[in-house]
Design a protein around this motif. Structure first.
Motif, PDB file in Angstrom:
ATOM      1  N   ASP A   1      42.710  35.535   9.849  1.00 35.09           N
ATOM      2  CA  ASP A   1      43.879  36.088   9.147  1.00 35.09           C
ATOM      3  C   ASP A   1      44.869  34.984   8.774  1.00 35.09           C
ATOM      4  OD1 ASP A   1      42.781  38.548   9.401  1.00 35.09           O
ATOM      5  OD2 ASP A   1      44.048  39.203  11.065  1.00 35.09           O
ATOM      6  N   LEU A   2      45.082  34.052   9.718  1.00 36.61           N
ATOM      7  CA  LEU A   2      46.038  32.964   9.458  1.00 36.61           C
ATOM      8  C   LEU A   2      45.605  32.148   8.244  1.00 36.61           C
ATOM      9  CD1 LEU A   2      46.676  31.629  13.087  1.00 36.61           C
ATOM     10  CD2 LEU A   2      48.390  32.568  11.563  1.00 36.61           C
TER      11      LEU A   2
ATOM     12  N   GLN B   1      45.694  34.191   4.907  1.00 38.80           N
ATOM     13  CA  GLN B   1      47.053  34.395   4.394  1.00 38.80           C
ATOM     14  C   GLN B   1      47.736  33.105   3.992  1.00 38.80           C
ATOM     15  OE1 GLN B   1      48.719  37.290   3.961  1.00 38.80           O
ATOM     16  NE2 GLN B   1      46.959  38.498   4.587  1.00 38.80           N
TER      17      GLN B   1
ATOM     18  N   VAL C   1      42.150  36.379  14.466  1.00 40.42           N
ATOM     19  CA  VAL C   1      43.520  35.936  14.161  1.00 40.42           C
ATOM     20  C   VAL C   1      43.471  34.637  13.356  1.00 40.42           C
ATOM     21  CG1 VAL C   1      45.772  35.353  15.140  1.00 40.42           C
ATOM     22  CG2 VAL C   1      44.333  37.029  16.293  1.00 40.42           C
TER      23      VAL C   1
ATOM     24  N   ASP D   1      44.979  34.073  19.848  1.00 42.23           N
ATOM     25  CA  ASP D   1      44.245  34.888  20.808  1.00 42.23           C
ATOM     26  C   ASP D   1      42.799  35.215  20.445  1.00 42.23           C
ATOM     27  OD1 ASP D   1      45.811  35.061  22.935  1.00 42.23           O
ATOM     28  OD2 ASP D   1      46.818  36.921  22.393  1.00 42.23           O
TER      29      ASP D   1
END
Lengths: 336, 507
Positions: free
Chosen positions: A210-211, A214, A207, A203
């Motif tokens: 973050d993906l 991580q 994001v 979205d």
């Protein structure tokens, strides 16, 4: 006694609701630059000029279109004096709808031709890059993507790569730039193949960040400000500026524009001049919203580690002109 | 009813319709003005939207189930345990009800980020959002079930205890008797969760309510957004049915005295109930305290944030106070009408509660952004109207519930010896004062933290504290967010405690 007190409180509250007592010199600005970065700049302007700034900030969820649409909806009774946009697409859209007014700020003189409108309808201020964010723990240096087209390479599984839905914000601008530079068919094929490969479409750019940070994705298209934020937070990531050996990386400049029918035109001119000044640009680079100046040889974020960046040579109006066509095409590809 | 009474009734209905139903009517008008082809396209959701709707429904159902389960267990444990515990639990419910969901998110964002698979966004994001939203819904569920427990006939329970163990009593009698209350609690949690998009968005998950917000931001077309919202609104109306049943039954029953009953002793189950109570009372408090304390070592950042946020806090408090006062005005008369005609008026009063907040913002823009004698658009009053449109029905419900428990003989007697106006001012209004206080406080607290509609109607130069916190939360749980969250909660707590003291003095 108590009813009287209640009445007085009520009257005070009612009076506090009216804005008629506003100071005589004020400027209304719609801001899609993140509030956390924009607010100190506007405060400094207030301190320097004594002009009160009444700002409306966009929210992340509105993906920069919220305020532009509000300006369109208010066209018969303009409320705002200027639009300070973190990108350029919506500004150029407002220009196409005849909602901008010309201005000639002194601090725009040093901007290159690509970074300003010839009629003075908008001016660029600072910029971010559309970068590739790579997880360094998951990918060895030799195995990292360096071009946008690498996202189609079988070296990586589609589900390990991430992009933000290219219908909003800077990812939409990137798509439109690809449609402008590669041509409609090639750009269509590129996004269709991304979709077919099962690249994760999420979205927002944050994001994607973050993906990758991580390790849930090994690489993704991201904005340079988000990427630098991830680097600063200590995540095992690297910022790659794509296509340096090809057409160059897309620079997404911020833009400032005066609105047609501005209720406070003189104050708006003063704020535009302030926002375009190299010192203001530097403030935003230091705070991390921009990574590079819109001026050649201007300030650069330390996050870029002194790299000289080859930027994609495509005019902003050319990109904006492709936006609607690319949006319709991508809506079909990504089933929106 | 005399002439003034009729006038008051007409004015109250008109005011309620203006603040709560004008947005609905405006949206309908905007939708009907759309060409048929666009209506068709908006109404028929594509496969992606259908999936999003199902995801939203699953998420809301999970939140409602979790909050109801923990809330019921906590209420069962606290029920008739001790005066101190009961008071502490009620106060905890009151205070935690004032914490908006996005502040619970502030406490749990770092925990979610540390979980394996965070950012994958799929399961971890949803689980975090479910947990946080359930914590926000817990006080409401706890309150409804505890109210229903207090309302049970103690004689029946005492009789059952002679023949059965507490565990059998719980399974065979208490839970079946509580079923309407449990359904009502779950329905309320479902209703509030369906319309909220703040928590999932903070955990990078999208919901149908967020889709509506994005659609309106992208198109600025209120009518099209309404048509797209219809599936969500229909889902939102369904929970009103069990809520209506519970409310009507509760309103018809006389209040019962708290006859002495020993608390439930259900062996291992008691430990579970105690655990649920601890989750309810301690966990949110501990998590929030930890989140706030994390940045206590940066006092200068706290002070800067408070200085920057003070005007926003003042705006929010002003909006909330005005909304609370104005919401009480029609509620006095409307609550009387609701008692007289519950079946007809329940839907009129409650349907606005099912409206997604983004739609209310869109409707208010559609109504007021035009040349009108009252230049409301772009002023502070847009925020007040947004708060009223969302929460004014709560004061009507609070007053109606209170009225149903009032002794009608008192009102009849006052009307014998005084004019209707005098009887209203000297008897009816003082009798209604506690309910006005409760309803007003509910509107105040919810308006103070309102976000969904304010996002769209904020006037230039006047942000709200909720908006600032929400914007800052996208950059993580910083010292600034902690300071602003502390200010918001302190304001809500001070006002609630003052109201509780006033209530106590009146009682």
């Amino acid at each position: 006694m108590r009813p009287c007190l209640l009445f007085v409180c009520l009257v005070l509250l009612l009076v506090s609701g009216c804005r008629q007592s506003a100071p005589p010199r004020e400027v209304v600005v719609y801001v899609s630059v993140d509030q956390i970065h924009a607010e100190p700049v506007l405060k400094r302007f207030e301190q320097q000029t004594g002009i009160a700034v009444r700002a409306v900030y966009d929210v992340e969820a509105a993906k920069t279109t919220g305020l532009a649409n509000r300006i369109v909806a208010e066209r018969s009774r303009p409320q705002a004096d200027l639009f300070w946009n973190g990108e350029f697409v919506q500004t150029l859209r407002l220009q196409a709808e005849g909602l901008l007014a010309p201005s000639s700020p002194a601090s725009a003189a040093s901007l290159p031709a690509l970074m300003r409108d010839p009629q003075g309808m908008w001016f660029a201020s600072g910029g971010r890059f559309r970068a590739i964010l790579v997880n360094t723990a998951k990918l060895q240096p030799a195995n990292r993507p360096s071009r946008i087209e690498d996202f189609l390479s079988p070296r990586w599984h589609g589900g390990d790569l991430a992009i933000a839905l290219p219908l909003f914000g800077t990812s939409a601008a990137q798509a439109a730039a690809l449609y402008a530079t590669l041509g409609e068919q090639k750009a269509h094929d590129f996004y269709r193949d991304l979709s077919k490969r099962g690249v994760r479409v999420v979205d927002g750019n944050s994001v994607v960040r973050d993906l990758v940070a991580q390790g849930s994705a090994v690489a993704g298209f991201a904005d340079s400000d988000d990427s630098c934020e991830a680097i600063a937070s200590g995540a095992p990531v690297q910022l790659v500026l794509p296509d340096q050996d090809g057409p160059g990386t897309l620079l997404v400049p911020g833009t400032v524009a005066k609105l047609a029918g501005s209720p406070h035109p003189r104050e708006a001119d003063a704020l535009i001049d302030f926002l375009l000044a190299p010192e203001t640009e530097k403030m935003l680079i230091d705070s991390g919203f921009f990574q590079v100046s819109a001026r050649p040889g201007g300030a650069v974020s330390p996050c870029l580690q002194g790299r000289t960046v080859k930027t994609m040579q495509v005019g902003l109006p050319q990109i904006a002109a492709e936006l609607e066509r690319s949006r319709l095409d991508l809506t079909a590809i990504f089933n929106r | 009813m005399n002439r003034w009474g009729r006038l008051a009734t007409i004015l109250s209905f008109a005011l309620f319709l203006l603040i709560c139903w004008a947005p609905v009517a405006a949206l309908l008008a905007a939708a009907l003005s759309l060409p048929f082809s666009r209506m068709d396209a908006a109404w028929l959701p594509g496969s992606r939207r259908l999936f999003l709707l199902l995801e939203t429904l699953g998420y809301s159902a999970a939140v409602a189930s979790l909050a109801t389960l923990i809330g019921t267990a906590a209420a069962l444990y606290c029920w008739r345990r001790s005066q101190t515990l009961a008071r502490a639990a009620r106060m905890a419910a009151l205070l935690t009800a004032a914490i908006p969901p996005y502040l619970h998110a502030l406490a749990w964002l770092p925990v979610s980020a540390a979980l394996p698979g965070h950012g994958a966004g799929e399961l971890t994001g949803w689980l975090s959002a479910i947990w946080v939203q359930a914590l926000a819904m817990l006080p409401f569920c706890f309150g409804i079930v505890l109210f229903a427990l207090d309302d049970l006939d103690p004689r029946g329970i005492e009789a059952a205890r002679i023949c059965a163990t507490d565990l059998r009593l719980l399974v065979r009698i208490l839970l079946p008797l509580l079923r309407p209350a449990i359904m009502a609690a779950a329905s309320l949690a479902l209703l509030l969760t369906l319309a909220d998009h703040s928590v999932p968005s903070l955990f990078s998950r999208s919901t149908y309510a967020m889709e509506l917000f994005e659609e309106f931001s992208a198109s600025h077309n209120a009518g099209q957004t309404l048509i797209s919202a219809l599936p969500l609104m229909i889902l939102g109306l369904l929970p009103l049915v069990p809520l209506a049943r519970f409310w009507q039954k509760a309103a018809q029953r006389p209040s019962r005295s708290a006859a002495p009953l020993p608390p439930l002793q259900t062996g291992g189950i008691t430990a579970l109930l105690l655990f649920a109570s601890a989750v309810f009372v301690l966990l949110p408090a501990l998590a929030l305290s930890a989140a706030l304390a994390q940045h206590f070592d940066q006092p200068s950042l706290w002070l800067q944030a408070i200085a920057a946020g003070a005007p926003d806090l003042a705006t929010s408090a002003g909006v909330a106070a005005l909304a609370a006062i104005i919401a009480c005005l029609p509620a006095v008369v409307l609550s009387r009408a609701l008692i007289a005609h519950p079946r007809t008026l329940w839907w009129m009063v409650c349907t606005p509660l099912a409206m997604p907040s983004a739609l209310i913002g869109a409707a208010l823009i559609w109504i007021w952004n035009r040349d009108l004698p009252l230049p409301i658009y772009g002023t502070f009053w847009m925020l007040v109207l947004a708060a009223l449109a969302r929460f004014a029905p709560l004061t009507v419900l609070a007053l109606a519930a209170w009225r149903s428990r009032m002794d009608p003989a008192l009102l009849e007697a006052s009307r014998v010896y005084a004019s209707p106006a005098r009887a209203f001012a000297r008897v009816e209004l003082p009798l209604l004062a506690p309910a006005l206080l409760a309803g007003g406080m509910a509107v105040f607290v919810l308006s103070l933290a309102e976000l969904g509609a304010s996002l769209l109607v904020t006037p230039p130069g006047r942000g709200t504290i909720a908006l600032r916190i929400y914007n800052y939360l996208h950059y993580g749980a910083s010292a600034a967010v902690s300071a602003l969250a502390f200010c918001l909660m302190a304001t809500a707590a001070i006002v609630l405690l003052a109201a509780a003291l006033l209530w106590k003095r009146r009682a």
